[in-house]
Design a protein around this motif. Structure first.
Motif, short mmCIF file in Angstrom:
data_model
loop_
_atom_site.label_atom_id
_atom_site.label_comp_id
_atom_site.label_asym_id
_atom_site.label_seq_id
_atom_site.Cartn_x
_atom_site.Cartn_y
_atom_site.Cartn_z
N UNK A 53 0.82 -1.21 0.00
CA UNK A 53 0.00 0.00 0.00
C UNK A 53 0.86 1.26 0.00
N UNK A 54 1.91 1.25 0.82
CA UNK A 54 2.79 2.42 0.88
C UNK A 54 3.46 2.67 -0.47
N UNK A 55 4.01 1.61 -1.08
CA UNK A 55 4.65 1.77 -2.38
C UNK A 55 3.66 2.21 -3.46
N UNK A 56 2.44 1.73 -3.40
CA UNK A 56 1.43 2.15 -4.38
C UNK A 56 1.15 3.64 -4.29
N UNK A 57 1.02 4.13 -3.06
CA UNK A 57 0.78 5.56 -2.88
C UNK A 57 1.97 6.38 -3.36
N UNK A 58 3.21 5.90 -3.03
CA UNK A 58 4.41 6.63 -3.47
C UNK A 58 4.49 6.65 -5.00
N UNK A 59 4.22 5.49 -5.64
CA UNK A 59 4.26 5.45 -7.10
C UNK A 59 3.18 6.33 -7.72
N UNK A 60 2.03 6.39 -7.07
CA UNK A 60 0.97 7.24 -7.57
C UNK A 60 1.39 8.71 -7.58
N UNK A 61 2.01 9.14 -6.49
CA UNK A 61 2.49 10.53 -6.44
C UNK A 61 3.61 10.78 -7.45
N UNK A 62 4.48 9.77 -7.65
CA UNK A 62 5.55 9.92 -8.64
C UNK A 62 4.98 10.09 -10.04
N UNK A 63 3.98 9.28 -10.37
CA UNK A 63 3.39 9.39 -11.69
C UNK A 63 2.62 10.69 -11.87
N UNK A 64 2.00 11.17 -10.82
CA UNK A 64 1.37 12.49 -10.89
C UNK A 64 2.39 13.59 -11.15
N UNK A 65 3.55 13.46 -10.49
CA UNK A 65 4.62 14.42 -10.73
C UNK A 65 5.12 14.34 -12.16
N UNK A 66 5.28 13.12 -12.67
CA UNK A 66 5.72 12.95 -14.06
C UNK A 66 4.70 13.51 -15.04
N UNK A 67 3.44 13.38 -14.73
CA UNK A 67 2.40 13.95 -15.59
C UNK A 67 2.51 15.47 -15.63
N UNK A 68 2.77 16.09 -14.47
CA UNK A 68 2.94 17.54 -14.43
C UNK A 68 4.16 17.97 -15.25
#
Length: 339
Positions: A53-68
């Protein structure tokens, strides 16, 4: 037995209360049951679920940053492409030639008289014989009269001389003029250079041709009492409409002539030498450095990354919702079992 149950009930009540507090505090990431209960999950399963769960949330934020970052790159790419279209870069190249097309030399001697005109090679000019006296004219010359293109009133008299061609042999044209008297304070002869003497000969209207040349090319002067050595170089510029303009660049050196004749003060001799500086024609054109295919490829890659990131984010959110539902289900089962 009733006394034992009464003693155990407070313990069960406290245990259920603490379990409820723990699961309410972290309902998303972890679900912990006491190891003494028979329906609790093992500690290993708890650790793996928590880490996932922790890694999923971290990856989600990373991908949001990459989208920006991808959105910013799209904006920057389009902006740079528009700027490059507005501001093309000047490109300069050099083409080596063994022979030049003989340029035309238009001289405006006025009252001065052409005494001699010769072609020499390898930068060698023999000593003057009888300076101030008429000599050999070995150059191809032609005289032309036309009206001034700027005033349309003054009549101009031009002497057109064929310029040098063989740059490898350092061909030069040496001209000598003589001016017997003048009413001016300064004595000089005007001249201009145009790209092709052959075009002048082939022109059906030579007067109109010379008017166009005077409107397009710059004019220079050389003074009396000196030997002026003109080294020419050719610059061709390609315009935006595809047409090509020709311009001459010059390097001039002046040497004083020691006149040993017994003559009046108004008697002047003019010496001028025309030679090519080097065998390289300079070509100038404006080029657009922005490549539309590179921009399209970059935008395709960025949009592909955006779609992949959005797909991953959607799957991550679905997986987290599923884990949350499973957690609430297990907690309700544990509470039912305890009660």
């Amino acid at each position: 037995m009733e006394e034992i149950k009464q003693r155990q009930n407070p313990l069960l009540t406290d245990y259920a209360s603490s379990l409820n507090t723990l699961t309410h505090f972290n309902p998303i990431f972890c679900s912990v049951l006491d190891s003494e209960s028979g329906t609790s999950s093992p500690s290993v399963r708890f650790s793996k679920t928590c880490l996932k769960n922790v890694f999923s949330v971290i990856l989600l934020f990373i991908y949001l940053l990459l989208m920006a970052v991808a959105v910013f790159l799209v904006y920057q790419t389009i902006t740079d492409f528009r700027e490059k279209l507005k501001h093309p870069v000047m490109s300069v190249s050099y083409k080596e030639v063994p022979l030049y097309d003989a340029p035309g030399i238009a001289l405006y001697p006025g009252k001065a008289q052409l005494l001699s005109c010769k072609h020499h090679y390898y930068d060698h000019i023999p000593p003057l014989i009888n300076p101030g006296q008429p000599g050999e004219i070995e150059c191809t010359t032609q005289r032309i009269n036309y009206t001034d293109p700027f005033t349309n009133q003054t009549m101009k008299h031009a002497l057109i001389v064929q310029g040098p061609r063989d740059v490898k042999k350092r061909e030069l044209v040496f001209l000598q003029f003589h001016l017997n008297e003048t009413d001016q304070d300064f004595s000089a002869i005007n001249y201009l250079l145009f790209s092709s003497f052959q075009e002048f000969l082939n022109s059906p209207d030579k007067a109109e041709f010379m008017k166009d040349c005077e409107s397009s090319y710059s004019s220079w002067k050389f003074s009396g009492g000196f030997r002026t050595w003109v080294k020419m170089s050719l610059v061709k510029t390609k315009e935006e409409d595809g047409s090509e303009t020709v311009e001459f660049k010059q390097e001039t050196s002046v040497v004083n002539y020691i006149d040993q004749r017994h003559k009046p003060a108004s008697d002047q001799l003019f010496f001028v030498v025309f030679e090519w500086k080097d065998p390289f024609i300079q070509k100038v054109q404006d080029i657009v450095t922005a490549n539309p295919w590179n921009m399209i490829a970059l935008l395709c890659g960025i949009f592909l990354a955006l779609f992949k990131a959005a797909d991953f984010a959607k799957l991550s959110v679905k997986w987290m919702i599923k884990i949350r539902k499973r957690h609430f289900k297990r907690r309700s089962q544990a509470m039912n079992h305890i009660s």
